[in-house]
Design a protein around this motif. Structure first.
Motif, PDB file in Angstrom:
ATOM      1  N   SER A 115       0.828  -1.202   0.000  1.00 42.66           N
ATOM      2  CA  SER A 115       0.000   0.000   0.000  1.00 42.66           C
ATOM      3  C   SER A 115       0.864   1.254   0.000  1.00 42.66           C
ATOM      4  O   SER A 115       1.814   1.382   0.774  1.00 42.66           O
ATOM      5  CB  SER A 115      -0.920   0.009   1.224  1.00 42.66           C
ATOM      6  N   ARG A 130       0.130  -0.501   9.970  1.00 44.08           N
ATOM      7  CA  ARG A 130      -0.679  -1.103   8.908  1.00 44.08           C
ATOM      8  C   ARG A 130      -0.206  -2.536   8.696  1.00 44.08           C
ATOM      9  O   ARG A 130       0.975  -2.783   8.483  1.00 44.08           O
ATOM     10  CB  ARG A 130      -0.538  -0.298   7.618  1.00 44.08           C
ATOM     11  N   SER A 177      -1.249  -6.238   6.622  1.00 44.68           N
ATOM     12  CA  SER A 177      -2.103  -6.838   5.597  1.00 44.68           C
ATOM     13  C   SER A 177      -1.629  -8.248   5.301  1.00 44.68           C
ATOM     14  O   SER A 177      -0.448  -8.572   5.473  1.00 44.68           O
ATOM     15  CB  SER A 177      -2.091  -6.001   4.310  1.00 44.68           C
ATOM     16  N   GLN A 200      -7.797 -10.755   0.496  1.00 46.01           N
ATOM     17  CA  GLN A 200      -6.879  -9.800   1.105  1.00 46.01           C
ATOM     18  C   GLN A 200      -7.572  -9.040   2.221  1.00 46.01           C
ATOM     19  O   GLN A 200      -8.760  -8.709   2.140  1.00 46.01           O
ATOM     20  CB  GLN A 200      -6.360  -8.809   0.057  1.00 46.01           C
ATOM     21  N   SER A 201      -6.810  -8.747   3.269  1.00 45.34           N
ATOM     22  CA  SER A 201      -7.316  -7.959   4.387  1.00 45.34           C
ATOM     23  C   SER A 201      -6.232  -6.996   4.845  1.00 45.34           C
ATOM     24  O   SER A 201      -5.042  -7.359   4.883  1.00 45.34           O
ATOM     25  CB  SER A 201      -7.730  -8.869   5.544  1.00 45.34           C
ATOM     26  N   GLN A 202      -6.649  -5.787   5.173  1.00 47.96           N
ATOM     27  CA  GLN A 202      -5.694  -4.766   5.625  1.00 47.96           C
ATOM     28  C   GLN A 202      -6.252  -4.062   6.844  1.00 47.96           C
ATOM     29  O   GLN A 202      -7.398  -3.616   6.852  1.00 47.96           O
ATOM     30  CB  GLN A 202      -5.426  -3.759   4.503  1.00 47.96           C
ATOM     31  N   LYS A 217     -11.173  -4.915   3.322  1.00 49.25           N
ATOM     32  CA  LYS A 217     -11.199  -6.305   2.854  1.00 49.25           C
ATOM     33  C   LYS A 217     -11.482  -6.322   1.357  1.00 49.25           C
ATOM     34  O   LYS A 217     -12.305  -5.544   0.863  1.00 49.25           O
ATOM     35  CB  LYS A 217     -12.252  -7.116   3.617  1.00 49.25           C
TER      36      LYS A 217
END
Length: 1008
Positions: A209, A521, A523, A550-552, A590
């Protein structure tokens, strides 16, 4: 008449013929002819090193001509060993390089340098994200640089390595401060939102990111907030690809609208264990200073300003002219405050090796950068990178693992002194008293060094790891899963101690303050995939099916503290009696997707590539969370047609085209929800909540439709290779904040605006092999890009709050300006066009001139010259653009000016371009000055040609020890700039921030 007799002349003729034939053989041929039966039985060990002229080449194939079963390959240091007979011929081959044949001739050591082959460069595999493709067979637009390009540049930011080297990729440096940011635009600006134009970054298959991790109150010497891209270490990168068109980016769906930057890190290679270490030291100075007034010019301006304003004596506060300050003193404040020398050191070490089954690489790097401002400030950056590849004995199972950890500590002034250095009067007092203390000159000035007591401190730690597991169930079927994890933390602060202020004010630590930012952060991503390939007659069909999960998680805590018990405790927030929380939140993003690709290549002539993706994002409301994206690309390799197969002029030809759609969800989290934040205010002993956002589930994805047509041609065995591309991108359903009436209690509501932004452009790349021989080669690369940005639709623009910002048919990077009509010859005051004829010049009604500051074109010209073990590379970057001239304030006021302002209008008939000086009391002159600053007269040419990079390397021919390789290097960045722009550095858009630095670096690398 002469008669020929064989019995007499024939025997002599045969003897002469036999002797001539024998003498015509070379020594090796003669030896082979006379002693071949004996020598064929003699085998001895041959060793040597293969390089590209400066660097060792690993994986070069070495075989013996006519004996295909005898072969080997170079290791990581380019070293090889092979048994051969003296009469054998060694064949050296490597993808992207010319195959070379060398006679053994009884030697035991054979070192050679391979030359790049433009024809074979078309066979290089290009990383396209979820798959790789031969350069000659790609249907999409992909720009690429490799570690060979990166290692020639003394830079610490990965975006800096791309400047001037890629068509369609515009890179601009925001500040020359250590750890400063860069802007990147891939084929223009697509979104009306300033934060909606960043590309997607992928490191070894894991999204990284680029969302800011900074806070406006803690960012000090850069115009934008702290960016995590600095966490990527350029020295760890093996290749860097930029995906531009729909065919290349659509497989990334909603995240590919602004392009995709693929970063592949270095991997270990089979061979003996190799140790490599390098060290370099560099110095940096500001590229360009402003040509400012000296003391004589400045005081003449000030004195004339007071005369013009009707003063008969200088006021008490005019310290520069009333005798308080020394009128004979001159200080070049730019030289004093930002004219220092930044010292930069860089150390790197690596170990790698392995066998055919398992390879590994461990790399470490540390870099320290000083600053050009006074004081002991520095930026430190360290990283560790590990990579391991493993393949099972049956070649069915493969494991790839890589992890990189990066830590940064940036200690900089809390204030950029660039603006101060340009505004201070040249006769201002000295910085220090005789006792070595800060000089406040009886409280007549603010000592600029006091700002250095304000400190910006940032500590950033970043972890990026991924693992790829694959298994071939069948020769045609492979299952692969990609796992990725990233962890990023940023703790930064900015202090403003009371010692910044004049001691005569009597302020203590109760006036000191601290702002802090703690952002983290994390992920994770999982991407299972199936790859299938099948040869069908003359064609090959390849299919890919996969999914993404994906999850962050992001946490932010912004705090403020004041009224400290002591300045020694200013970094301890608990020591502040006043503490407030500016922001404390946690957001979860997400993302889920399914993607597919089908590629069919018929006889290496006709290629079609179809990609599709269905995306789901938590950033949109119910019913709007999913969207479909896709593209189709096609290519025709027309030189593989029978008619052109044996053409000696046209060696390669490909026509390709693509069309498709990508999306954009860069709007932040929870934008569609009713959200509340803590008010921070106490009511009856309780801190309450306040609404921060209105509910709007109706908005959906931005969509970017992309079209491209390109022609790739190679001539004379690809010694001349030209690529020309035309593209058109249209971004619609713009996600912006729709302004709301003040009665609602909110400024705006996030929604889709029915506006369309279009980018059209041309891109050209040209590669020529000017000369290529055994010892000397000369290769030139040219890239040129021209992009046209336009707002083609915006229903209701005239009645919206954007009416004064945008114009349909013009770029979205415009400024609406007054039209300058000249100077009134009687008063010497600037005049402007009264568009609506109401007798007044107003901001809302009379700015009818549109100035587009988007570069008209940009590019780079690179040359690479190699002579034996010496290699010289240099890159010229060029940009055709306009920018605002430097306008610091009204001439005659208590600030310095450009030396060109030393001439002003005095009386009727004067031809000076400058108005009469004023100290600020002549309202008509002041008003006209700022209108001039917002007029078309303030727009000037800011085009430039810059010697962006130069690299000179020499591979020392060491005789002992034989396995040690030593390379010396000299590098320079921003060496020379050719421009008519006299308002500082033409690249920098912000005159109040430190310009880019000119850097000279010398280094040594040892490999054994």
């Amino acid at each position: 008449m002469n008669n020929f007799s064989f019995s007499r002349g024939g025997r002599a003729f045969c003897f002469l013929f036999f002797m001539g034939a024998m003498l015509s053989f070379s020594p090796i041929q003669a030896a082979t002819f006379l002693w071949q039966p004996f020598i064929k039985t003699q085998q001895h060990q041959i060793q040597g090193t293969v390089t590209d002229g400066s660097n060792p080449l690993a994986g070069v194939s070495i075989s013996i001509q006519g004996k295909p079963k005898i072969a080997t390959a170079t290791d990581y240091s380019g070293h090889y060993t092979l048994s051969a007979a003296p009469q054998d011929i060694l064949v050296f081959s490597y993808v992207g390089y010319r195959t070379q044949q060398v006679y053994v001739q009884g030697r035991t050591t054979i070192n050679i340098s391979l030359q790049e082959s433009t024809t074979k460069l078309q066979e290089v595999k290009i990383n396209a994200g979820y798959y790789s493709v031969k350069n000659s067979e790609r249907t999409g637009s992909i720009a690429r640089i490799t570690s060979k390009d990166i290692e020639k540049q003394p830079v610490s930011n990965v975006l800096a390595t791309m400047q001037g080297r890629m068509a369609g990729v515009e890179i601009v440096q925001e500040s020359g401060s250590p750890g400063g940011n860069f802007q990147i635009k891939i084929r223009g600006i697509n979104s009306l939102r300033a934060d909606g134009n960043d590309p997607l970054y992928i490191i070894d298959g894991v999204p990284f990111s680029s969302e800011t991790i900074g806070f406006s109150q803690t960012s000090g010497t850069t115009p934008s907030l702290t960016n995590p891209i600095n966490s990527i270490n350029p020295s760890e990168i093996e290749s860097l690809e930029v995906l531009k068109d729909a065919d290349a980016t659509a497989i990334y769906g909603s995240r590919g609208a602004n392009g995709v930057v693929l970063i592949t890190t270095k991997k270990g290679k089979a061979g003996k264990t190799i140790f490599s270490s390098s060290a370099s030291t560099a110095v940096g100075k500001v590229t360009r200073m402003l040509d400012l007034m000296n003391t004589e010019q400045y005081l003449a301006m000030r004195r004339k300003a007071f005369v013009n304003d009707g003063y008969t004596e200088y006021p008490p506060y005019a310290y520069d002219v009333n005798g308080t300050w020394d009128s004979n003193r001159y200080t070049d404040w730019q030289k004093v405050l930002i004219g220092g020398t930044a010292v930069i050191t860089d150390f790197q070490a690596s170990v790698s090796g392995g066998n055919s089954a398992t390879q590994y690489l461990l790399n470490g790097n540390y870099r320290k950068e000083g600053t050009v401002v006074p004081g002991d400030f520095e930026y430190g950056k360290g990283s560790v990178h590990f990579s391991m590849n493993h393949t099972s004995d049956d070649q069915k199972f493969k494991l790839l693992f890589s992890a990189g950890y990066n830590t940064q500590k940036n200690n900089q002034p809390g204030v950029d002194l660039t603006a101060t250095s340009r505004l201070l009067a040249p006769n201002a007092p000295t910085l220090y008293t005789e006792n070595g203390e800060l000089n406040w000159e009886n409280s007549t000035w603010a000592n600029p060094l006091a700002d250095l007591k304000s400190e910006f401190l940032s500590r950033i730690n970043s972890l990026n790891a991924n693992a790829v597991l694959s298994y071939n169930f069948l020769p045609e079927l492979q299952f692969k899963t990609n796992f990725g994890f990233t962890d990023l933390t940023n703790n930064e602060s900015r202090t403003r101690p009371s010692t910044m202020y004049d001691p005569s004010y009597g302020v203590g630590s109760q006036y000191s303050s601290l702002n802090t930012n703690a952002t983290s952060r994390q992920s994770w991503i999982t991407e299972p995939q199936l790859n299938w390939s099948k040869t069908i007659r003359k064609g090959k069909l390849v299919a890919l099916l996969g999914s993404t999960f994906q999850s962050q998680l992001t946490n932010r805590l912004f705090q403020f503290g004041a009224n400290f018990s002591s300045n020694n405790l200013i970094h301890n927030l608990a020591s502040a009696s006043i503490r407030t929380v500016s922001r404390s939140d946690e957001t979860v993003y997400k993302y889920q997707a399914f993607f597919a690709r089908i590629n069919y290549n018929w006889n290496s002539k006709y290629i079609i590539n179809i990609t599709g993706r269905r995306d789901g994002s938590s950033r949109f409301g119910p019913g709007k969370q999913f969207a479909n994206f896709g593209a189709v690309g096609a290519a025709w390799l027309f030189t593989n047609e029978p008619l052109l197969n044996d053409n000696t002029v046209l060696s390669f030809g490909k026509l390709r085209a693509s069309y498709g759609s990508t999306g954009n969800d860069q709007i932040g989290d929870y934008q569609f929800l009713d959200t509340y934040t803590s008010s921070g205010n106490t009511y009856q002993g309780t801190i309450g909540l306040q609404p921060s956002r209105l509910y709007n589930p109706a908005f959906g994805w931005e969509t970017n439709k992309k079209l491209e047509i390109a022609l790739e041609t190679g001539f004379l065995n690809d010694c001349i290779f030209l690529t020309a591309a035309w593209y058109q991108n249209r971004s619609s359903d713009q996600l912006v904040g729709i302004p709301l009436p003040a009665t609602t209690g909110f400024n705006s509501l996030t929604a889709n605006l029915d506006a369309t932004v279009q980018n059209t452009g041309l891109e050209f790349t040209l590669r020529t092999v000017n000369f290529q021989g055994a010892d000397f080669s000369w290769i030139t690369n040219l890239n040129l890009s021209a992009n046209k940005n336009k707002l083609i639709a915006f229903p209701g623009l005239e009645s919206s709050t954007y009416a004064n910002r945008y114009v349909i048919g013009e770029s979205i990077n415009i400024f609406r300006l007054y039209h300058f009509t000249g100077m009134n010859p009687e008063s010497g005051i600037y005049e402007f066009e009264d568009v609506n004829g109401d007798g007044q010049i107003t901001y809302a009604d009379d700015r009818n001139v549109v100035a587009d500051l988007t570069p008209k074109y940009f590019g780079g010209l690179q040359n690479q010259l190699t002579y034996k073990k010496l290699q010289l590379d240099f890159l010229f970057q060029f940009v055709k653009q306009k920018n605002f001239s430097y306008r610091p304030g009204v001439p005659g006021d208590f600030i310095n000016q450009l030396s060109s302002v030393s001439d002003s209008w005095q009386q009727l008939g004067d031809q000076s371009p400058n108005q009469p000086y004023t100290t600020g009391t002549n309202g008509e002159v002041v008003s006209a000055y700022y209108q001039y600053s917002d007029s078309d007269a303030a727009i000037i040419d800011a085009s430039y040609i810059r010697l962006k990079n130069i690299s000179l390397t020499y591979d020392l021919p060491l005789q002992f020890p034989k396995d040690v390789h030593c390379k010396l290097s000299f590098q320079a960045q921003n060496l020379l700039t050719f421009t008519s722009f006299n308002n500082g550095d033409p690249e920098l858009a912000y005159s109040s921030y430190l310009p880019p630095l000119k850097v000279y670096s010398a280094g040594i690398q040892i490999t054994f």
